[in-house]
Design a protein around this motif. Structure first.
Motif, mmCIF file in Angstrom:
data_model
loop_
_atom_site.group_PDB
_atom_site.id
_atom_site.type_symbol
_atom_site.label_atom_id
_atom_site.label_comp_id
_atom_site.label_asym_id
_atom_site.label_seq_id
_atom_site.Cartn_x
_atom_site.Cartn_y
_atom_site.Cartn_z
ATOM 1 N N VAL A 1 0.205 -1.359 -0.292
ATOM 2 C CA VAL A 1 -0.022 0.418 0.037
ATOM 3 C C VAL A 1 0.888 1.684 -0.156
ATOM 4 O O VAL A 1 1.719 0.877 1.100
ATOM 5 C CB VAL A 1 -0.936 0.107 1.018
ATOM 6 C CG1 VAL A 1 -1.864 1.172 1.232
ATOM 7 C CG2 VAL A 1 -1.945 -1.407 1.018
ATOM 8 N N PHE A 2 0.812 2.051 -1.212
ATOM 9 C CA PHE A 2 1.718 2.878 -1.171
ATOM 10 C C PHE A 2 1.470 4.550 -0.582
ATOM 11 O O PHE A 2 0.265 4.390 -0.267
ATOM 12 C CB PHE A 2 2.127 3.481 -2.866
ATOM 13 C CG PHE A 2 2.960 2.543 -3.760
ATOM 14 C CD1 PHE A 2 3.985 2.623 -2.808
ATOM 15 C CD2 PHE A 2 1.823 1.474 -4.071
ATOM 16 C CE1 PHE A 2 5.149 1.326 -3.812
ATOM 17 C CE2 PHE A 2 2.890 0.590 -4.709
ATOM 18 C CZ PHE A 2 3.824 0.736 -4.378
ATOM 19 N N ILE A 3 2.170 5.273 0.452
ATOM 20 C CA ILE A 3 2.366 6.153 1.291
ATOM 21 C C ILE A 3 2.737 7.050 0.167
ATOM 22 O O ILE A 3 3.808 7.563 -0.381
ATOM 23 C CB ILE A 3 3.005 5.946 2.387
ATOM 24 C CG1 ILE A 3 2.212 5.056 3.067
ATOM 25 C CG2 ILE A 3 3.168 7.549 3.295
ATOM 26 C CD1 ILE A 3 1.117 4.626 3.534
ATOM 27 N N ASP A 4 2.106 8.785 -0.284
ATOM 28 C CA ASP A 4 2.606 9.523 -0.145
ATOM 29 C C ASP A 4 4.177 10.523 0.610
ATOM 30 O O ASP A 4 4.059 9.619 1.908
ATOM 31 C CB ASP A 4 1.722 10.884 -0.336
ATOM 32 C CG ASP A 4 2.312 11.869 -1.778
ATOM 33 O OD1 ASP A 4 3.005 11.240 -1.963
ATOM 34 O OD2 ASP A 4 1.151 12.874 -1.893
ATOM 35 N N TYR B 1 -4.905 4.742 -5.151
ATOM 36 C CA TYR B 1 -4.896 6.309 -4.509
ATOM 37 C C TYR B 1 -3.600 7.202 -5.498
ATOM 38 O O TYR B 1 -3.135 6.725 -6.394
ATOM 39 C CB TYR B 1 -3.761 5.623 -3.192
ATOM 40 C CG TYR B 1 -5.272 4.894 -2.088
ATOM 41 C CD1 TYR B 1 -5.735 5.736 -1.673
ATOM 42 C CD2 TYR B 1 -4.142 4.638 -1.170
ATOM 43 C CE1 TYR B 1 -6.566 4.742 -0.465
ATOM 44 C CE2 TYR B 1 -4.801 3.982 -0.397
ATOM 45 C CZ TYR B 1 -6.153 4.210 0.446
ATOM 46 O OH TYR B 1 -6.816 3.014 1.258
ATOM 47 N N LYS B 2 -3.863 8.010 -5.357
ATOM 48 C CA LYS B 2 -3.264 9.006 -6.153
ATOM 49 C C LYS B 2 -2.389 10.452 -4.561
ATOM 50 O O LYS B 2 -2.404 10.409 -3.562
ATOM 51 C CB LYS B 2 -3.862 11.017 -6.622
ATOM 52 C CG LYS B 2 -5.014 10.942 -7.041
ATOM 53 C CD LYS B 2 -4.906 10.397 -8.586
ATOM 54 C CE LYS B 2 -6.370 9.820 -9.405
ATOM 55 N NZ LYS B 2 -6.066 8.283 -9.982
ATOM 56 N N TYR B 3 -0.879 10.222 -5.283
ATOM 57 C CA TYR B 3 0.458 10.288 -4.837
ATOM 58 C C TYR B 3 0.643 11.904 -5.327
ATOM 59 O O TYR B 3 1.832 12.405 -6.081
ATOM 60 C CB TYR B 3 1.271 10.165 -4.734
ATOM 61 C CG TYR B 3 0.741 8.029 -4.810
ATOM 62 C CD1 TYR B 3 0.358 7.632 -3.884
ATOM 63 C CD2 TYR B 3 0.485 6.879 -5.513
ATOM 64 C CE1 TYR B 3 0.088 6.298 -2.960
ATOM 65 C CE2 TYR B 3 -0.173 6.315 -5.204
ATOM 66 C CZ TYR B 3 -0.131 5.733 -3.879
ATOM 67 O OH TYR B 3 -1.299 4.465 -3.534
ATOM 68 N N PRO B 4 -0.176 13.126 -5.042
ATOM 69 C CA PRO B 4 0.350 14.292 -5.319
ATOM 70 C C PRO B 4 1.379 14.876 -5.360
ATOM 71 O O PRO B 4 2.410 15.461 -5.846
ATOM 72 C CB PRO B 4 -0.479 15.694 -4.669
ATOM 73 C CG PRO B 4 -1.323 14.699 -3.857
ATOM 74 C CD PRO B 4 -1.514 13.225 -3.792
ATOM 75 N N ASN B 5 2.401 14.449 -3.664
ATOM 76 C CA ASN B 5 3.952 15.562 -4.000
ATOM 77 C C ASN B 5 4.520 14.565 -4.718
ATOM 78 O O ASN B 5 5.358 15.172 -5.366
ATOM 79 C CB ASN B 5 4.106 15.082 -2.848
ATOM 80 C CG ASN B 5 3.301 15.755 -1.632
ATOM 81 O OD1 ASN B 5 2.072 17.394 -2.371
ATOM 82 N ND2 ASN B 5 2.915 16.079 -0.092
ATOM 83 N N ALA B 6 4.441 13.235 -4.797
ATOM 84 C CA ALA B 6 5.490 12.120 -5.036
ATOM 85 C C ALA B 6 5.482 12.940 -6.945
ATOM 86 O O ALA B 6 6.147 12.355 -7.648
ATOM 87 C CB ALA B 6 5.699 10.782 -4.906
ATOM 88 N N GLN B 7 3.913 12.837 -6.940
ATOM 89 C CA GLN B 7 3.920 13.049 -8.493
ATOM 90 C C GLN B 7 4.831 14.578 -8.653
ATOM 91 O O GLN B 7 5.544 14.750 -10.128
ATOM 92 C CB GLN B 7 2.319 13.179 -8.750
ATOM 93 C CG GLN B 7 2.421 13.405 -10.132
ATOM 94 C CD GLN B 7 2.698 12.531 -11.579
ATOM 95 O OE1 GLN B 7 2.263 10.561 -11.136
ATOM 96 N NE2 GLN B 7 3.457 13.198 -12.277
#
Ligand SMILES: Cc1ncc(COP(=O)(O)O)c(C=O)c1O
Length: 440
Positions: free
Chosen positions: A137-140, A399-405
């Protein structure tokens, strides 16, 4: 080499189409042009080479005395009870993943349990856990430090969460004391991928001593290097014994030239008296051993760790000062600051472009490349964007990861060397960087 030849070399391999379409870029990459400011300079001193050569000349190059000495010195300096050398940082992560779920470990996770992993990660921060059978489960990440976001982490912990993999990114970290507390409270196994942060200290405690298992890499561009190499640390006798066997075929006690006596020796000796006690296989296993040549080189480098760390820090400050004190400075770039109470040991200098240059990033990176400045992405960007992640549907919950993106879209990295940066290179970086305003 032309594309016809290439399809002959790899007939029916489904990546061949992709490779053939990108053959020019690939050949350019393989030929590796000479940069004026590389990601890394030659990291070996003549003493490092001499230490490696001495082992080679001794003709006993498999894991032995040098490995053991390096492990002991490593554990002592960073303040971990045990350190075990392996042939890469990826192998250290593989050992951590399989040791934490090993049948001989009292507290262990099981196939199907969930592991939380920051999405700004290296491929082999993830795969060992997937290969074991855990669900990632990925975390931003935190956009100021590049490291795991504690807010997002707290939101995604569920009853199924049995492990957290932390990644200390490029010498920086999150509040590891807080994460350790959370893991303890929730009875979660903590694995610390410290492959990029050997030598950093948080409140005077070395990174790589916070996890139940912590991994290190000595690949070419890292804080110390033996070309290839890695280390794993742990604090309990139980874990050390498991790691020891897993590293080397599941072999109890190890090889002829490097063995340890464990507390459970008598148990095995009595129960399996029909076996040669030197050849007892007590667990499942891999072969992830380093050579003694790698150990001798890495150990020699390790003795200079503080010196290397200091010089990288000086160079980082010189580059940032040169950019920020320029009369052209207009917040075009963002430099990541160390988290509070960190004494950093940097690996490279990550930089974020101002949002307004987002569309120019590719052209800017090409421009730096042509100007002789080598760059690379920050780790591998947001891992969910990688084809391998899509192939195995790792981001199941979408899930979306705005910071990593954002870090992927705007970020890049330049090298930090262990010799003082020359004025020529400082000027090169300065003049090339501020061309950003002229590129469109
Ligand atoms: C965060 C992280 N983990 C693991 C690794 C793997 O280390 P190695 O290249 O020694 O296998 C790397 C490699 O750079 C890394 O950056």
């Amino acid at each position: 080499m032309n594309s016809k030849k290439l399809s002959f070399v790899i007939p029916c391999f489904n990546a061949s189409k992709f490779i053939n379409q990108n053959i020019d870029r690939l050949i350019k990459f393989l030929k590796k042009k000479k940069y004026k400011y590389e990601l890394l300079e030659n990291g070996f001193s003549s003493k490092d080479i001499a230490a490696g050569r001495k082992v080679l000349n001794s003709k006993r190059i498999t894991m032995a005395e040098n490995t053991r000495k390096f492990e002991d010195a490593f554990a002592k300096k960073i303040g971990s009870r045990y350190a075990l050398m392996v042939n890469s940082g990826s192998s250290a992560n593989l050992l951590a993943a399989f040791a934490a779920g090993n049948i001989l470990r009292k507290k262990r996770y099981k196939i199907g349990d969930e592991v939380l992993i920051p999405v700004l990660c290296w491929s082999t921060s993830v795969w060992p856990f997937v290969q074991f059978g855990l669900k990632p489960v990925f975390i931003d990440v935190d956009k100021n430090t590049l490291n795991i976001s504690i807010n997002d982490l707290k939101k995604k912990i569920t009853k199924k969460t049995k492990a957290i993999v932390l990644i200390n990114v490029l010498g920086n970290c999150s509040d590891l004391f807080e994460i350790k507390k959370i893991a303890k409270r929730k009875n979660i196994i903590l694995i610390e991928d410290n492959c990029e942060s050997l030598g950093s200290k948080l409140k005077n405690k070395y990174l790589g001593t916070f996890g139940d298992f912590s991994s290190f890499s000595f690949y070419y561009s890292h804080q110390i290097t033996s070309g290839e190499g890695g280390m794993i640390t742990c604090n309990s006798d139980e874990d050390y014994e498991i790691l020891f066997s897993l590293r080397s075929h599941g072999w109890f006690g190890g090889t002829r030239f490097y063995s340890r006596k464990f507390a459970s020796y008598n148990k095995y000796a009595k129960k399996f008296s029909n076996l040669d006690p030197r050849y007892i296989f007590s667990n499942s296993g891999f072969n992830l051993r380093p050579t003694d040549i790698q150990a001798a080189i890495a150990h020699n480098q390790f003795k200079r760790l503080d010196e290397l760390k200091k010089m990288r820090n000086i160079n980082r400050n010189l580059i940032i000062k040169k950019i920020k004190n320029s009369k052209s400075w207009n917040n075009q770039f963002y430099f990541f600051e160390p988290v509070k109470n960190l004494e950093p040991s940097w690996m490279g200098l990550p930089i974020l472009l101002n949002e307004k240059y987002k569309k120019r990033k590719k052209k800017f990176i090409d421009f730096l490349d042509n100007a002789g400045i080598e760059t690379r992405p920050i780790i591998s960007g947001s891992f969910v964007n990688q084809p391998a992640s899509k192939l195995y549907n790792l981001n199941k919950n979408n899930y979306k990861y705005p910071n990593a993106q954002k870090i992927q879209d705007l970020g890049f990295l330049i090298g930090l060397h262990t010799k003082k940066i020359s004025t020529k290179n400082l000027n090169l970086i300065h003049s090339a960087f501020f061309k950003i305003d002229k590129i469109n």
